[in-house]
Design an enzyme around this catalytic site. Structure first.
Site, short mmCIF file in Angstrom:
data_model
loop_
_atom_site.label_atom_id
_atom_site.label_comp_id
_atom_site.label_asym_id
_atom_site.label_seq_id
_atom_site.Cartn_x
_atom_site.Cartn_y
_atom_site.Cartn_z
N TYR A 438 41.26 21.79 -55.67
CA TYR A 438 39.82 21.97 -54.68
C TYR A 438 39.44 21.79 -53.37
O TYR A 438 40.51 21.56 -53.19
CB TYR A 438 38.68 21.67 -56.36
N GLU A 439 38.75 22.66 -53.33
CA GLU A 439 38.45 22.52 -51.76
C GLU A 439 39.68 23.24 -50.46
O GLU A 439 39.39 23.01 -49.89
CB GLU A 439 38.09 20.94 -50.65
N GLY A 440 39.86 24.59 -51.23
CA GLY A 440 41.00 25.55 -51.21
C GLY A 440 41.82 25.41 -51.18
O GLY A 440 42.52 23.64 -51.27
#
Length: 590
Positions: A438-440
């Protein structure tokens, strides 16, 4: 049980990441060394004594959806209230809204400790802090006055709503829509998934930041706007009004971080309110929402990197404690009666040292990134802004990969006991696995690093940074310390690998061969992280923290040089073989 490593955190902040010289020069205002120590000590106490004891309960019970409301694990609402009352939510927030205005370095250090206690707990407050940053930077005066004081105090929490069922990392195809109203508000309609802490019972209001598209918006990411959508509408006097037309439809059943509610959010289906549509207010300008959200996302990426550091530290502590107690067989040279502790076996010792190297390296990289963020607001703003930009994808990716690798080694050290839930080693491994996603994803971080960050200032910033790293290697070699062995020479060789790979990527991008460059982006990202690990461990070994641990740091630095960073030569070859990698992929995967 996890114990916050306050002394090691303080040493890394001050003597490796750059806090001590920043304090001495006065670049951090009135902040003093004593205040830093007091803050770290109290954050460590809270993480050790308050957060960590509830981690297992959170994992076992998880967040539960009961009659349309999310019920958090036993003891967690009271834990959150104690956390907020301690002022932790306000560390870096603007004093105008009740914040303490402290450096980002202290925030990420505290984040490490709270995540070390329980990653599932700490991620909720982390998102609120990110929402505060985005609203402070881009919100109207009315929105700031209405929401920031209670968000800064922790009385209300925030969430970040980006992902949709058909739109993960590609936000340009998102379908959530916004409609203008004559009173200046907007009505939001759509579905968001994987929304962390989208619903919970910690606070009586939740402030959602939601990406949506206006009817006349341009296609793609250029047509995304950002809206503030509260769970409960807020009156002119600041009191809570009616429920907004937004709710949690379901929560995910996940591999790890069970205590963190991962919600599917529904906006505007008419469940609440006089008419369908969740009422929202524009943040920033129409069709400029992604730029506003990036304020929150960039700092969230560093915060996720801290999750990797925290899990790695917790897993290392647990593995070392177990290896000292567990007896099995007789290690070479064991002279005492009975079986030897497994920490005496060479392979176990190798695993534990590797865990410590990756943990210390990830910590130093993340703290150095936070240091750059702090200095990007003062003198030499361009230089430090570019440094923060360069280090952010590396801090996120290297630290979260380290969290997975180290927690996996932790399970291995425990043997069969690591594969069952009783020891807690498995929970750390399960929790760690989401952070590279997550978060890229870390692959996206590699794309960002290679295509956007390496070319900063025509590639001269990364060249200057490599020169700084080489200076550390030269000092390590010049120290001629027996404890460091060949650290300086080995580090210089790894830095040469980094420089060669960097120049190849810059030249390949300049030639327009982006696909070839991106084929080597992920190996390059790890190469960069390993070189930074070696350099920062050497910097720490050359410093005198006054704590009598110089010999320990030198030994770990030498182990890293001889056993870990030597991987850079192979990584460099993987970077420059981009064309061959692409050709093989087309043949094998079609």
């Amino acid at each position: 049980m996890y114990k916050a490593p306050v002394e090691e955190i303080a040493f890394t902040l001050k003597h490796v990441a750059g806090l001590a010289p920043a304090l001495e020069s006065g670049r951090l205002g009135d902040l003093t060394d004593d205040l830093v120590d007091a803050i770290l000590s109290e954050a460590g106490r809270f993480a050790t004594e308050e957060v960590a004891p509830l981690a297992e309960i959170g994992d076992r019970q998880g967040a539960r959806l009961v009659d349309g409301a999310v019920k958090m694990p036993d003891g967690w609402p009271a834990l959150y209230k104690a956390w907020a009352q301690g002022g932790w939510n306000s560390l870096t927030a603007a004093p105008d809204f009740g914040g303490q205005g402290l450096p980002h370095m202290l925030h990420v250090a505290a984040l490490e400790m709270w995540n070390g206690g329980s990653m599932a707990f700490a991620i909720g407050p982390t998102l609120t802090i990110g929402a505060v940053e985005a609203l402070t930077a881009h919100g109207s005066d009315h929105l700031k006055a209405t929401y920031l004081p209670k968000m800064v105090s922790g009385e209300w929490m925030g969430s970040m709503n980006l992902t949709e069922p058909h739109a993960g990392s590609d936000l340009g195809v998102m379908k959530t829509r916004a409609e203008r109203r004559a009173d200046g508000t907007y009505r939001i309609f759509g579905q968001k998934i994987f929304i962390t802490y989208g619903e919970h019972d910690f606070t009586d209001n939740i402030v959602h930041l939601v990406l949506a598209r206006l009817p006349d918006a341009p296609a793609g990411t250029r047509g995304i706007s950002l809206f503030l959508v509260p769970k409960f509408l807020v009156g002119e006097d600041g009191s809570l009004g009616p429920r907004n037309d937004a709710y949690c439809h379901s929560i995910e059943h996940k591999l790890g971080i069970h205590g963190s509610p991962t919600c599917t959010m529904i906006y505007g289906d008419g469940r609440f309110g006089d008419e369908p549509g969740a009422i929202g207010w524009l943040i920033g300008e129409e069709n400029r929402g992604l730029a506003c959200m990036f304020t929150m996302m960039n700092n969230a990426r560093l915060a996720v990197g801290m999750q990797g550091v925290a899990i790695a530290e917790a897993a290392t502590q647990k593995a070392i404690a177990y290896a000292k107690e567990r007896t099995q067989g007789k290690a070479p040279g064991w002279q005492e009666s009975g079986m030897s502790p497994i920490i005496e076996h060479p392979d176990v010792a190798r695993m534990l040292l590797t865990m410590k190297v990756l943990t210390q390296g990830a910590r130093a990289i993340a703290y150095a990134c936070a240091h750059a963020v702090d200095l990007s607001h003062g003198e030499e703003a361009k230089h430090w802004s570019e440094r923060a930009s360069l280090l952010t994808p590396v801090a996120k990716s290297f630290a979260t990969d380290a969290g997975v690798d180290v927690s996996s080694l932790g399970v291995q050290v425990h043997g069969g006991m690591g594969f069952i839930e009783e020891t807690g080693a498995a929970r750390l491994y399960r929790d760690a696995r989401i952070a590279p996603i997550y978060e890229g994803t870390n692959g996206i971080q590699a794309i960002d690093l290679v295509t956007r960050k390496l070319p900063l200032s025509d590639g001269n910033h990364i060249r200057g940074f490599i020169a700084e790293l080489r200076d550390i290697a030269v000092k390590a070699r010049a120290a001629n310390a027996p404890a460091l062995g060949e650290t300086g020479a080995r580090l210089e060789a790894s830095i040469a690998d980094l420089q060669a790979a960097t120049e190849w990527l810059l030249a390949t991008l300049a030639d327009g061969r982006q696909a070839e460059a991106l084929a080597g982006a992920t190996p390059y990202q790890r190469l960069f992280g390993l070189v930074l690990t070696g350099a920062y461990l050497a910097k720490g070994a050359l410093a005198d923290g006054g704590d009598g641990r110089n010999g320990e740091r030198a030994a770990l630095c030498r182990f890293a040089a001889e056993n870990v960073i030597g991987e850079t030569a192979a990584l460099k070859e993987r970077v420059v073989s981009g064309a061959a990698s692409l050709q093989a992929a087309r043949v094998v995967l079609e």
